[in-house]
Design a protein around this motif. Sequence first.
Motif, PDB file in Angstrom:
ATOM      1  N   ASP A 183       2.125   5.723  -7.722  1.00 17.20           N
ATOM      2  CA  ASP A 183       1.115   6.547  -8.369  1.00 17.20           C
ATOM      3  C   ASP A 183       1.744   7.856  -8.883  1.00 17.20           C
ATOM      4  O   ASP A 183       1.558   8.245 -10.041  1.00 17.20           O
ATOM      5  N   ALA A 184       2.545   8.495  -8.046  1.00 15.20           N
ATOM      6  CA  ALA A 184       3.190   9.760  -8.429  1.00 15.20           C
ATOM      7  C   ALA A 184       4.330   9.529  -9.425  1.00 15.20           C
ATOM      8  O   ALA A 184       4.576  10.351 -10.311  1.00 15.20           O
ATOM      9  N   GLU A 231       0.779  -1.241   0.000  1.00 12.76           N
ATOM     10  CA  GLU A 231       0.000   0.000   0.000  1.00 12.76           C
ATOM     11  C   GLU A 231       0.811   1.291   0.000  1.00 12.76           C
ATOM     12  O   GLU A 231       0.502   2.221  -0.728  1.00 12.76           O
ATOM     13  N   ARG A 232       1.849   1.353   0.825  1.00 12.09           N
ATOM     14  CA  ARG A 232       2.671   2.572   0.824  1.00 12.09           C
ATOM     15  C   ARG A 232       3.423   2.742  -0.496  1.00 12.09           C
ATOM     16  O   ARG A 232       3.596   3.857  -0.995  1.00 12.09           O
ATOM     17  N   LEU A 233       3.857   1.626  -1.069  1.00  7.99           N
ATOM     18  CA  LEU A 233       4.552   1.698  -2.358  1.00  7.99           C
ATOM     19  C   LEU A 233       3.609   2.161  -3.466  1.00  7.99           C
ATOM     20  O   LEU A 233       4.030   2.810  -4.422  1.00  7.99           O
ATOM     21  N   GLU A 234       2.328   1.831  -3.321  1.00 12.41           N
ATOM     22  CA  GLU A 234       1.332   2.300  -4.291  1.00 12.41           C
ATOM     23  C   GLU A 234       1.228   3.828  -4.235  1.00 12.41           C
ATOM     24  O   GLU A 234       1.140   4.491  -5.271  1.00 12.41           O
ATOM     25  N   PHE A 235       1.243   4.384  -3.028  1.00 10.64           N
ATOM     26  CA  PHE A 235       1.200   5.840  -2.837  1.00 10.64           C
ATOM     27  C   PHE A 235       2.331   6.514  -3.617  1.00 10.64           C
ATOM     28  O   PHE A 235       2.131   7.505  -4.317  1.00 10.64           O
ATOM     29  N   LEU A 236       3.519   5.945  -3.508  1.00 13.28           N
ATOM     30  CA  LEU A 236       4.672   6.520  -4.205  1.00 13.28           C
ATOM     31  C   LEU A 236       4.593   6.258  -5.713  1.00 13.28           C
ATOM     32  O   LEU A 236       4.816   7.151  -6.533  1.00 13.28           O
TER      33      LEU A 236
END
Lengths: 237, 237
Positions: free
Chosen positions: B61-62, B54-59
């Motif tokens: 995405d950008a 999930e945290r890697l998805e946050f990054l």
Amino acid sequence: MLLERGHVMLDPKFLEFLDERYGIKFNDKRLVERAMTHSSFDNEHKELGIGDYERLEFLGDAVLEINISRYLFKKYPELPEGKLTRLRSDIVRTDSFARFAKEINIDKYLLIGKGEEKQGARQRHTLLEDIFEAFNGALYLDQGNEVVNEFLKKVVYPHIDSGEFSEDTDFKTHLQEKLQQSGEVEIDYKVIDEEGPDHDKKFKVELIANGKILSKGLGYSKKHAEQMAAKRALEEL
Amino acid sequence: MLLERGHVMLDPKFLEFLDERYGIKFNDKRLVERAMTHSSFDNEHKELGIGDYERLEFLGDAVLEINISRYLFKKYPELPEGKLTRLRSDIVRTDSFARFAKEINIDKYLLIGKGEEKQGARQRHTLLEDIFEAFNGALYLDQGNEVVNEFLKKVVYPHIDSGEFSEDTDFKTHLQEKLQQSGEVEIDYKVIDEEGPDHDKKFKVELIANGKILSKGLGYSKKHAEQMAAKRALEEL
């Protein structure tokens, strides 16, 4: 005054300011000029062939997003994705970007047409946001991403570190938890002053616990001022 | 089987595939494993300490946003901001990212818990999208942005170049304008076939102009198939 194509209308004082304050020297002055130009100005001076900020805004939006995301990802290794996302969206809001824009004097030096000027566009937050993005897009094209990141270390990240944004550190919740360890406490926040013109208002609030004034806070919004008051109260406990 | 903390559950065939097809070798295998892991799997194997994507998805995405934005900005130097933005949002949609995810076998190798597996999560487009983003986030952390960009040159940009996305080149409008130069033309698109399972459906359409079949098109959606049919008709005119 008869102007020729290629003549730079951007005030050289803005370039001097960027150099002195941030060590930024654009290779391509036309690029930063375009980032600072609203279509209404371009339309009034078609012979100069400046163009406007809009495509650079498209790019700069993504440039800001990746840098701010990376900063948050590394700064908060334990924060779950949902909170990271809320924090990011609180930072990339119109009002925040408009503030950063003013911090680097975009409002002073942007180029807009006469009609827009009369309607107060120079202080419009959505325009300041757009041009802040475009400026970062131009800096990215001219100097690469690491220069953008160095710039953001001076203009954006300090605001994150100071706890101005909501999912960063919720000082109000922390304070409440702390105060309630020794029994029920009634906490109130009261706006006691509003300063500055409409486009640059600041709020002052008092934090009152069980009828006693604990601290005061100054902020760019009521919420921000409340957080700042709670932060100060926590420091003083 | 008793597993210890640090044991890698990600199938080594996925790492071999990445190396052979894209020349990608992760330094930190735990990082790409985390990007490929749903929280339901992590919860079933807490002793391994994998974490989830999930945290890697946050990054990620950008990371995807800046690379795709830069690609579009440079590829279409004349496209106005509004069209660039619409094109970008058409590319970063769930269904597009889910397709790219399958192209790199994320659906085969992702790690999910037993309950989610039974409910068909492995083929859920929103999950595939998230993991595609997380994968790019992991690649960015492990290898830097230029390696991500090289990877996207193989996996994403060719789809942009082939005109699959809407504000890129609107073949349907072009065709209509071209055909109507010699008088009124009635153009119809008819779906004549749907292939593949629900999660990977393809559509086939016929393009009919004044009752005559001009061309056929195959696509990932009806709209995409229509664009492909119009593209082919234009080539053949």
